[in-house]
Write an enzyme that holds these catalytic residues in place. Sequence first.
Site, PDB file in Angstrom:
ATOM      1  N   PHE A   1       0.809  -1.218   0.000  1.00  0.00           N
ATOM      2  CA  PHE A   1       0.000   0.000   0.000  1.00  0.00           C
ATOM      3  C   PHE A   1       0.841   1.267   0.000  1.00  0.00           C
ATOM      4  O   PHE A   1       0.395   2.324  -0.452  1.00  0.00           O
ATOM      5  CB  PHE A   1      -0.969  -0.009   1.191  1.00  0.00           C
ATOM      6  CG  PHE A   1      -0.415   0.500   2.496  1.00  0.00           C
ATOM      7  CD1 PHE A   1      -0.602   1.813   2.898  1.00  0.00           C
ATOM      8  CD2 PHE A   1       0.274  -0.351   3.354  1.00  0.00           C
ATOM      9  CE1 PHE A   1      -0.117   2.275   4.103  1.00  0.00           C
ATOM     10  CE2 PHE A   1       0.764   0.097   4.560  1.00  0.00           C
ATOM     11  CZ  PHE A   1       0.565   1.416   4.949  1.00  0.00           C
ATOM     12  N   LYS A   2       2.073   1.175   0.467  1.00  0.00           N
ATOM     13  CA  LYS A   2       2.922   2.366   0.515  1.00  0.00           C
ATOM     14  C   LYS A   2       3.167   2.950  -0.875  1.00  0.00           C
ATOM     15  O   LYS A   2       3.468   4.135  -1.018  1.00  0.00           O
ATOM     16  CB  LYS A   2       4.259   2.030   1.175  1.00  0.00           C
ATOM     17  CG  LYS A   2       4.169   1.421   2.571  1.00  0.00           C
ATOM     18  CD  LYS A   2       3.619   2.387   3.583  1.00  0.00           C
ATOM     19  CE  LYS A   2       3.484   1.771   4.962  1.00  0.00           C
ATOM     20  NZ  LYS A   2       4.731   1.504   5.649  1.00  0.00           N
TER      21      LYS A   2
END
Length: 472
Positions: A111-112
């Site tokens: 998700f980063k």
Amino acid sequence: MNYISTRGQVEPKGFIDTVLMGLGEDGGLMVPEQIPAVSAETLDRWKTLPFRELFIEIFSLYANDEIPQEDLKQLVDASYATFRDPEVTPVRKLNDSLYILELFHGPTFAFKDVALQFMGEFYSYVSKTRGEIIHILGATSGDTGAAAIQGVRGKEGIKICILHPHGKVSKVQELQMTTVNDENVLNLSVHGNFDDCQRIIKELFSDLEFKSKHHLRAINSINFVRILAQTVYYFYAYFQAEKQMGDDSKKINVSVPSGNFGNIFSGFLAKKMGLPINKLIIATNENNILERFVTTGEYQPGEFRKTHSPSMDIQVASNFERYLYYLLDEDAFEVSKYMQQLADGRKIVVEGELLQRVQSELHALGATNEQNLQLIGKYRSETGYLLDPHTACGVAASEAFTEEGEVTVSFATAHPAKFDEAIRLLDITQEFPVEIAELIAKDQYQTVIDNDKAEVTRQLEAFFAGGKVSQA
């Protein structure tokens, strides 16, 4: 719109200056002076927008017109061109009460990437348009480092150094960081845990002379642009779940695997803007400081535990201070007192009406390693869907808090291939994406050092001056 510090000792800053500052010069975190309110009419208009257009709409509310719209569009297009799904963050329905927001379609499968691909483009833009020197310094529990490096590797005018805890990230996370040998990248593998790495980073950013001399910029979620970029997919996930439900008018919760409080704070921000999220659910693992805070009102680091979900093996959550600021009705003096208590080795305690307010705003569950493995096996068997261990924490919390008349969008924060060590415990064989499978054969480049601020400083000074002390 200007930005101020949670501790009240920084003059109001514009958007770009806020991003360049990262950590406030008073040690606090930067927040907008006012959170923009989004009307019901605007929400209706946003419902039909694709992810990239929604990003521009939300970002524009905070950027003070400091980035021309055409430039912003180019930055957004470049940021998400490498994502493997055209929706960027698609939503999948697993059953009548559970939807999964897939946040792992970026280049490092976590998700980063959603925030850090944009942040890399943004820093490059600022370097070119304002002539700023960009020396990025960050700590990672696994995913931030790989995503940040991927976002800026090879970019002119930018250097990046990432600290990660030696032997306490998954093998794929380690390889994604340390197989990069670009001249503008330095990997430091620190004997210690993530909290040790994060402490060194904060100390270096708090040394204003060192920070200014070396043009330090933040990539961790202490930087508000990380929070803002993540806020976009809360809106997108809500709209997509609403669309998939059709005429079924259930309330929509979100369940978020959270270690450093940045991702869940983005949801808190979205809700304060006007997104009608029903429950904000924090999912943690056995390093459950956030669950203990929501349940008891006590915020105090406990004993560090190594788990199957290493990205959440965190005891000191940086973005907790931003939540505390709003919990204390934006009273910077009170925030400073609480944070000083923590710095002195004491615990933060909220009780009475404040604790009731916490419990009305947040729900939390710390899932055990055993629970996570059971859920991974269960959903693989029942739906064919493979959860990674962090996502399993989110699903555990979803099952605990989803009631009749509700659905929960649980965030899949990483691809299961990044954590095959845990998946193999269930005798599940998964097919690795080509990009991950190819990492095994690559050479690694990292410097293993002691948990020592002086040694980190020595490495940084050599790197920013044009060299590296040693790489192995």
